[in-house]
Design a protein around this motif. Structure first.
Motif, PDB file in Angstrom:
ATOM      1  N   ASP A  93       5.706  29.829  61.313  1.00 45.31           N
ATOM      2  CA  ASP A  93       6.404  30.879  62.059  1.00 45.31           C
ATOM      3  C   ASP A  93       7.570  30.316  62.864  1.00 45.31           C
ATOM      4  OD1 ASP A  93       4.770  32.850  61.083  1.00 45.31           O
ATOM      5  OD2 ASP A  93       3.487  32.962  62.851  1.00 45.31           O
ATOM      6  N   ALA A  94       7.432  29.099  63.348  1.00 50.01           N
ATOM      7  CA  ALA A  94       8.494  28.498  64.147  1.00 50.01           C
ATOM      8  C   ALA A  94       9.751  28.231  63.324  1.00 50.01           C
ATOM      9  CB  ALA A  94       7.998  27.194  64.770  1.00 50.01           C
ATOM     10  N   LYS A  95       9.634  28.230  61.993  1.00 52.28           N
ATOM     11  CA  LYS A  95      10.778  27.952  61.117  1.00 52.28           C
ATOM     12  C   LYS A  95      11.443  29.222  60.586  1.00 52.28           C
ATOM     13  CE  LYS A  95       8.426  23.781  59.442  1.00 52.28           C
ATOM     14  NZ  LYS A  95       7.846  23.120  58.250  1.00 52.28           N
ATOM     15  N   VAL A  96      10.829  30.371  60.852  1.00 52.18           N
ATOM     16  CA  VAL A  96      11.335  31.640  60.313  1.00 52.18           C
ATOM     17  C   VAL A  96      11.967  32.452  61.439  1.00 52.18           C
ATOM     18  CG1 VAL A  96      10.687  33.797  59.155  1.00 52.18           C
ATOM     19  CG2 VAL A  96       9.604  31.634  58.492  1.00 52.18           C
ATOM     20  N   GLU A  97      13.178  32.917  61.223  1.00 46.16           N
ATOM     21  CA  GLU A  97      13.924  33.611  62.275  1.00 46.16           C
ATOM     22  C   GLU A  97      13.164  34.800  62.835  1.00 46.16           C
ATOM     23  OE1 GLU A  97      16.822  34.595  64.978  1.00 46.16           O
ATOM     24  OE2 GLU A  97      16.660  32.773  63.758  1.00 46.16           O
ATOM     25  N   ARG A  98      12.546  35.607  61.949  1.00 50.86           N
ATOM     26  CA  ARG A  98      11.874  36.820  62.406  1.00 50.86           C
ATOM     27  C   ARG A  98      10.626  36.530  63.225  1.00 50.86           C
ATOM     28  NH1 ARG A  98       7.845  39.821  60.462  1.00 50.86           N
ATOM     29  NH2 ARG A  98       7.669  38.579  58.551  1.00 50.86           N
ATOM     30  N   THR A  99      10.024  35.353  63.036  1.00 54.18           N
ATOM     31  CA  THR A  99       8.729  35.085  63.658  1.00 54.18           C
ATOM     32  C   THR A  99       8.741  33.936  64.672  1.00 54.18           C
ATOM     33  OG1 THR A  99       8.119  33.581  61.842  1.00 54.18           O
ATOM     34  CG2 THR A  99       7.503  35.902  61.621  1.00 54.18           C
ATOM     35  N   ARG A 100       9.891  33.309  64.900  1.00 55.10           N
ATOM     36  CA  ARG A 100       9.894  32.102  65.730  1.00 55.10           C
ATOM     37  C   ARG A 100       9.566  32.378  67.193  1.00 55.10           C
ATOM     38  NH1 ARG A 100      14.756  31.546  68.497  1.00 55.10           N
ATOM     39  NH2 ARG A 100      16.401  33.017  67.891  1.00 55.10           N
ATOM     40  N   ASN A 101       9.683  33.643  67.633  1.00 53.05           N
ATOM     41  CA  ASN A 101       9.341  33.977  69.020  1.00 53.05           C
ATOM     42  C   ASN A 101       7.923  34.514  69.181  1.00 53.05           C
ATOM     43  OD1 ASN A 101      11.628  33.219  70.531  1.00 53.05           O
ATOM     44  ND2 ASN A 101      12.742  35.026  69.816  1.00 53.05           N
ATOM     45  N   ARG A 102       7.125  34.478  68.125  1.00 55.50           N
ATOM     46  CA  ARG A 102       5.728  34.874  68.278  1.00 55.50           C
ATOM     47  C   ARG A 102       5.054  33.957  69.300  1.00 55.50           C
ATOM     48  NH1 ARG A 102       3.847  36.235  62.006  1.00 55.50           N
ATOM     49  NH2 ARG A 102       4.839  38.316  61.923  1.00 55.50           N
ATOM     50  N   PRO A 103       4.089  34.476  70.034  1.00 57.19           N
ATOM     51  CA  PRO A 103       3.546  33.728  71.181  1.00 57.19           C
ATOM     52  C   PRO A 103       3.091  32.313  70.872  1.00 57.19           C
ATOM     53  CG  PRO A 103       2.792  35.997  71.253  1.00 57.19           C
ATOM     54  CD  PRO A 103       3.522  35.839  69.948  1.00 57.19           C
ATOM     55  N   LEU A 104       2.360  32.110  69.776  1.00 56.66           N
ATOM     56  CA  LEU A 104       1.880  30.767  69.461  1.00 56.66           C
ATOM     57  C   LEU A 104       2.998  29.873  68.934  1.00 56.66           C
ATOM     58  CD1 LEU A 104      -1.575  31.662  67.902  1.00 56.66           C
ATOM     59  CD2 LEU A 104      -1.222  30.114  69.824  1.00 56.66           C
ATOM     60  N   ALA A 105       3.872  30.428  68.106  1.00 51.46           N
ATOM     61  CA  ALA A 105       4.982  29.639  67.570  1.00 51.46           C
ATOM     62  C   ALA A 105       5.931  29.183  68.673  1.00 51.46           C
ATOM     63  CB  ALA A 105       5.744  30.457  66.531  1.00 51.46           C
ATOM     64  N   ALA A 106       6.101  30.016  69.681  1.00 49.44           N
ATOM     65  CA  ALA A 106       7.014  29.713  70.784  1.00 49.44           C
ATOM     66  C   ALA A 106       6.301  29.048  71.960  1.00 49.44           C
ATOM     67  CB  ALA A 106       7.708  30.990  71.252  1.00 49.44           C
ATOM     68  N   ASN A 107       5.017  28.702  71.792  1.00 47.82           N
ATOM     69  CA  ASN A 107       4.236  28.045  72.851  1.00 47.82           C
ATOM     70  C   ASN A 107       4.162  28.881  74.131  1.00 47.82           C
ATOM     71  OD1 ASN A 107       3.611  25.588  71.422  1.00 47.82           O
ATOM     72  ND2 ASN A 107       5.756  24.994  71.701  1.00 47.82           N
ATOM     73  N   ARG A 108       4.095  30.194  73.963  1.00 49.06           N
ATOM     74  CA  ARG A 108       3.944  31.063  75.130  1.00 49.06           C
ATOM     75  C   ARG A 108       2.482  31.350  75.448  1.00 49.06           C
ATOM     76  NH1 ARG A 108       5.870  36.106  74.629  1.00 49.06           N
ATOM     77  NH2 ARG A 108       6.336  36.109  72.410  1.00 49.06           N
ATOM     78  N   ILE A 109       1.605  30.858  74.584  1.00 49.92           N
ATOM     79  CA  ILE A 109       0.171  30.996  74.810  1.00 49.92           C
ATOM     80  C   ILE A 109      -0.502  29.808  74.131  1.00 49.92           C
ATOM     81  CG2 ILE A 109      -0.178  32.402  72.750  1.00 49.92           C
ATOM     82  CD1 ILE A 109      -2.319  33.951  74.234  1.00 49.92           C
ATOM     83  N   SER A 110      -1.588  29.334  74.682  1.00 48.23           N
ATOM     84  CA  SER A 110      -2.273  28.171  74.122  1.00 48.23           C
ATOM     85  C   SER A 110      -3.172  28.580  72.959  1.00 48.23           C
ATOM     86  CB  SER A 110      -3.111  27.487  75.194  1.00 48.23           C
ATOM     87  OG  SER A 110      -4.231  28.287  75.532  1.00 48.23           O
ATOM     88  N   PRO A 111      -3.412  27.677  72.001  1.00 44.92           N
ATOM     89  CA  PRO A 111      -4.343  27.973  70.919  1.00 44.92           C
ATOM     90  C   PRO A 111      -5.738  28.338  71.430  1.00 44.92           C
ATOM     91  CG  PRO A 111      -3.017  26.061  70.356  1.00 44.92           C
ATOM     92  CD  PRO A 111      -2.705  26.400  71.792  1.00 44.92           C
ATOM     93  N   ARG A 112      -6.175  27.726  72.510  1.00 48.36           N
ATOM     94  CA  ARG A 112      -7.506  28.033  73.053  1.00 48.36           C
ATOM     95  C   ARG A 112      -7.567  29.477  73.554  1.00 48.36           C
ATOM     96  NH1 ARG A 112     -10.129  28.078  77.967  1.00 48.36           N
ATOM     97  NH2 ARG A 112     -12.349  27.511  77.902  1.00 48.36           N
ATOM     98  N   ALA A 113      -6.529  29.909  74.269  1.00 50.27           N
ATOM     99  CA  ALA A 113      -6.498  31.286  74.761  1.00 50.27           C
ATOM    100  C   ALA A 113      -6.465  32.266  73.598  1.00 50.27           C
ATOM    101  CB  ALA A 113      -5.293  31.492  75.670  1.00 50.27           C
ATOM    102  N   ALA A 114      -5.729  31.934  72.555  1.00 52.58           N
ATOM    103  CA  ALA A 114      -5.666  32.798  71.381  1.00 52.58           C
ATOM    104  C   ALA A 114      -7.031  32.894  70.703  1.00 52.58           C
ATOM    105  CB  ALA A 114      -4.627  32.273  70.393  1.00 52.58           C
TER     106      ALA A 114
END
Length: 308
Positions: A93-114
């Motif tokens: 997701d971090a490499k795709v323009e449409r999805t790079r701002n998704r919470p996990l791809a953008a590090n806005r939330i931790s994998p544990r919280a997810a």
């Protein structure tokens, strides 16, 4: 991880929910796709179709209690599915323009919280499932096996949309089982029709990402069909139309309002194919979202026929 207020993803609807939600809630709203309700609508509609088709076959009124439970379950399990998908795909997701701002791809939330959020959503889905009969309780979890492998399919096959169809259309089996306590030919035909429908609409959705998918090494039916994508979508929509019609006939419901709704569904499929422009991602997103309306029209026709 700190969230960034007001981040709206490119394919989200009106950002009303995000705008009014506390900043700390925003990554979870986006993980569950609550800002993009089309996903849970498309998961819900096969459940409604099958439940209402069973009501027609049994000559009883619609079971509105079950329809409400399916709504809650679809929102919860769609959220669980997208959370799981984003967890596995965070690097892609971090490499795709449409999805790079998704919470996990953008590090806005931790994998544990997810992961904790995923468990909570599955808990809601389980609570809903326990309200149904024993056969349905045993049947429904089978779909989780399909959901588990789906995010991996785009790495190994050009047909991940078919696997998505197996998962998203599974509600056709669950909806019928909830009303009858068993499976029968109409449910299987409706399930097959739902799979074909999903392949069609998700191919349209995948048109938005073709360039980025090539860079990221992700496969899709949109890439497989290439310059014949309109014909490919048209073929699967025609197959969906035929199989859903066969389900109506097998259930003894191919008449009245139900038959009219089926014909309207076919017209809507033809309208989508006619307006499809593989080079226009905006049109693709609009056509993809329109499947909610097509599905609701058919569901309403089944409800009217059952009431009559």
């Amino acid at each position: 991880m700190n969230s960034l207020p007001g981040i709206s993803l490119p394919d989200a609807g009106r950002p009303t929910l995000l705008r009014h939600a506390p900043p700390g809630w925003q990554p979870y709203i986006q993980l569950a796709r609550l800002d993009r309700p089309i996903g849970w609508w498309l998961l819900l509609l096969p459940c409604w179709w099958a439940s209402l088709l069973a009501s027609n076959s049994l000559h009883v009124a619609p079971n509105f209690w079950h329809l409400g439970l399916f709504l809650i379950g679809a929102v919860a399990m769609r959220g669980a599915g997208t959370t799981y998908n984003d967890f596995l795909d965070r690097d892609i997701d971090a490499k795709v323009e449409r999805t790079r701002n998704r919470p996990l791809a953008a590090n806005r939330i931790s994998p544990r919280a997810a992961a904790l959020f995923l468990a909570a959503q599955i808990g809601v889905g389980l609570a809903v499932l326990l309200c149904f009969n024993r056969f349905t309780i045993v049947l429904a979890p089978v779909s989780l096996l399909i959901v588990a492998v789906y995010p991996l399919m785009k790495r190994v096959t050009f047909w991940p949309q078919a696997v998505l169809g197996l998962a998203f259309a599974f509600g056709a089996l669950v909806g019928w089982a909830a009303e009858t306590g068993s499976l029968a030919r109409p449910a299987v035909l409706l399930y097959a029709g739902g799979i074909a429908w999903t392949i069609g609409y998700d191919t349209i959705y995948a048109l938005q990402d073709m360039e980025d998918d090539l860079i990221a090494g992700v496969k899709s039916t949109a890439l497989r069909f290439g310059g014949h994508v309109r014909q490919g979508v048209g073929l699967f929509y025609a197959l969906a139309f035929a199989l859903i019609g066969a389900a109506l006939y097998a259930a003894g419901a191919a008449h009245g309002a139900a038959l009219l709704g089926w014909l309207c569904l076919g017209v809507h499929f033809a309208w989508q194919v006619w307006h499809l422009d593989p080079a226009d991602g905006g049109v693709a997103l609009k056509l993809f979202r329109s499947n909610r309306d097509a599905g609701l029209i058919f569901a309403a026709s089944l409800a009217v026929q059952a009431l009559l």
